[in-house]
Design an enzyme around this catalytic site. Structure first.
Site, short mmCIF file in Angstrom:
data_model
loop_
_atom_site.label_atom_id
_atom_site.label_comp_id
_atom_site.label_asym_id
_atom_site.label_seq_id
_atom_site.Cartn_x
_atom_site.Cartn_y
_atom_site.Cartn_z
CG ASN A 114 4.16 7.49 -2.61
OD1 ASN A 114 4.03 8.59 -3.13
ND2 ASN A 114 3.41 6.45 -2.92
CG ASP A 115 3.20 13.43 1.93
OD1 ASP A 115 2.02 13.26 1.62
OD2 ASP A 115 3.58 14.27 2.77
NE ARG A 124 -4.17 -2.24 -3.01
CZ ARG A 124 -2.99 -2.77 -2.69
NH1 ARG A 124 -1.87 -2.20 -3.12
NH2 ARG A 124 -2.90 -3.85 -1.92
CE LYS A 144 5.76 -2.97 -2.45
NZ LYS A 144 4.79 -2.58 -1.42
CB SER A 145 1.85 -1.42 -7.99
OG SER A 145 1.96 -2.47 -7.12
CB THR A 146 1.35 3.87 -7.80
OG1 THR A 146 0.25 3.21 -7.16
CG2 THR A 146 0.88 5.15 -8.46
N GLY A 197 0.80 -1.23 0.00
CA GLY A 197 0.00 0.00 0.00
C GLY A 197 0.83 1.27 0.00
CB ALA A 198 4.44 1.92 0.54
NE ARG A 203 -4.33 -6.85 -4.55
CZ ARG A 203 -3.12 -6.41 -4.24
NH1 ARG A 203 -2.45 -5.63 -5.07
NH2 ARG A 203 -2.57 -6.72 -3.09
NE ARG A 250 -2.31 -7.73 1.57
CZ ARG A 250 -1.66 -7.92 0.41
NH1 ARG A 250 -0.95 -6.95 -0.09
NH2 ARG A 250 -1.75 -9.06 -0.22
P1 ADP Z 1 1.81 -1.14 -3.31
O1 ADP Z 1 2.14 -1.58 -4.72
O2 ADP Z 1 3.01 -0.65 -2.58
O3 ADP Z 1 1.04 -2.15 -2.53
P2 ADP Z 1 -0.03 0.72 -4.63
O4 ADP Z 1 0.84 1.27 -5.71
O5 ADP Z 1 -1.07 -0.29 -5.02
O6 ADP Z 1 0.85 0.15 -3.43
O7 ADP Z 1 -0.70 1.94 -3.89
C1 ADP Z 1 -1.70 1.74 -2.88
C2 ADP Z 1 -2.87 2.70 -3.12
O8 ADP Z 1 -2.44 4.03 -2.81
C3 ADP Z 1 -3.35 2.71 -4.57
O9 ADP Z 1 -4.75 2.79 -4.58
C4 ADP Z 1 -2.68 3.98 -5.15
O10 ADP Z 1 -3.47 4.55 -6.18
C5 ADP Z 1 -2.61 4.90 -3.93
N1 ADP Z 1 -1.44 5.81 -3.92
C6 ADP Z 1 -0.17 5.52 -4.30
N2 ADP Z 1 0.64 6.60 -4.11
C7 ADP Z 1 -0.13 7.57 -3.59
C8 ADP Z 1 0.12 8.94 -3.17
N3 ADP Z 1 1.34 9.49 -3.24
N4 ADP Z 1 -0.90 9.65 -2.69
C9 ADP Z 1 -2.13 9.09 -2.60
N5 ADP Z 1 -2.47 7.84 -2.98
C10 ADP Z 1 -1.46 7.07 -3.46
P1 5GP Z 2 0.68 -7.92 -3.14
O1 5GP Z 2 -0.12 -9.09 -2.70
O2 5GP Z 2 0.17 -6.63 -2.54
O3 5GP Z 2 0.85 -7.85 -4.63
O4 5GP Z 2 2.14 -8.11 -2.55
C1 5GP Z 2 2.33 -8.33 -1.17
C2 5GP Z 2 3.78 -8.21 -0.82
O5 5GP Z 2 4.52 -9.23 -1.48
C3 5GP Z 2 4.42 -6.89 -1.23
O6 5GP Z 2 5.21 -6.44 -0.14
C4 5GP Z 2 5.30 -7.26 -2.40
O7 5GP Z 2 6.46 -6.44 -2.48
C5 5GP Z 2 5.69 -8.67 -2.02
N1 5GP Z 2 6.14 -9.47 -3.16
C6 5GP Z 2 5.67 -9.50 -4.43
N2 5GP Z 2 6.38 -10.36 -5.18
C7 5GP Z 2 7.32 -10.88 -4.37
C8 5GP Z 2 8.38 -11.82 -4.57
O8 5GP Z 2 8.62 -12.35 -5.64
N3 5GP Z 2 9.15 -12.11 -3.49
C9 5GP Z 2 8.94 -11.55 -2.27
N4 5GP Z 2 9.76 -11.88 -1.27
N5 5GP Z 2 7.97 -10.66 -2.04
C10 5GP Z 2 7.17 -10.34 -3.08
#
Ligand code: ADP
Ligand code: 5GP
Length: 198
Positions: A171-172, A137, A17-19, A14-15, A44, A148
């Protein structure tokens, strides 16, 4: 290992990373390649098998691990996750910067390999904001969300330890975080862009 250095993105679920990594992949086509992990969790809405993850059963994943096909694997929030050698090689064979999205256990295990990546931690401004982002999300059950958040508390503590990450980005504001991420990766981006010219 030849080619550009890979990038490990880690940090609480939720930090953002994917975005952030999706922005990089879109803005720098032909420079970055995403390392597709394996997971036993369910897809998802909108996630594609083979693109976001290789979605597999526990049996298949365990078999792959037993066969030595993974460079690292971990249990996170009740599911298995892992990086296969093939996924890394797929990206590196194209001379792209390989981006891995892994949890803190993955970071620790990758440190034992010869991958030599740049380690980036993406952190939320606070646990409260993280919880709000995860809830908004709408991808998690209450149980998964609580797991989580529990993992996030540990991750937020560990990210403060010196020597684990090359940089910790809060990531603010999304654009500011993205600028910082690009700045850390400038050198590797240039290397790939230059090599494509010649
Ligand atoms: P992660 O991949 O780390 O689990 P996501 O990229 O899915 O996190 O981001 C979690 C949620 O927060 C998503 O719905 C995304 O759109 C939102 N989000 C990401 N960065 C920001 C930000 N800087 N400000 C507000 N919302 C954000
Ligand atoms: P999500 O279910 O939200 O996609 O991922 C959950 C967590 O698993 C996140 O912290 C993500 O970074 C981590 N993750 C995704 N792929 C891998 C992987 O291949 N190895 C490990 N160790 N963690 C992963």
């Amino acid at each position: 290992m030849a080619g550009p250095r890979p990038v490990v993105l880690s940090g609480p679920s939720g930090a953002g990373k994917s975005t952030l990594l999706k922005k990089l992949l879109k803005d720098y086509e032909g420079v970055f390649g995403f390392c597709v992990s394996h997971t036993t969790r369910n897809p998802r809405p909108g996630e594609e098998d083979g693109k976001d993850y290789h979605f597999v059963s526990r049996e298949t994943m365990q078999q792959g691990i037993n066969n030595g096909e993974f460079i690292e694997n971990a249990e996170f929030s009740g599911n298995m996750y892992g990086t296969s050698k093939a996924s890394v090689e797929d990206v590196q064979a194209q001379n792209l910067i390989c981006i891995l999205d892994v949890d803190i256990q993955g970071v620790k295990n990758i440190k034992k390999t010869d991958l030599n990546p740049i380690y980036v931690s993406i952190q939320p401004p606070s646990i409260e904001i993280l919880e709000k982002r995860l809830r908004d999300r709408q991808t998690e059950t209450e149980e998964s969300l609580q797991k989580r958040l529990e993992a996030a508390r540990l991750d937020m503590e560990l990210s403060k330890e010196p020597g684990i990450f090359d940089i910790v980005i809060i990531n603010d504001d999304l654009e500011e975080a993205y600028e910082k991420l690009k700045e850390v990766l400038t050198e590797e981006i240039k290397k790939v862009q230059e090599s494509k010219k010649s």
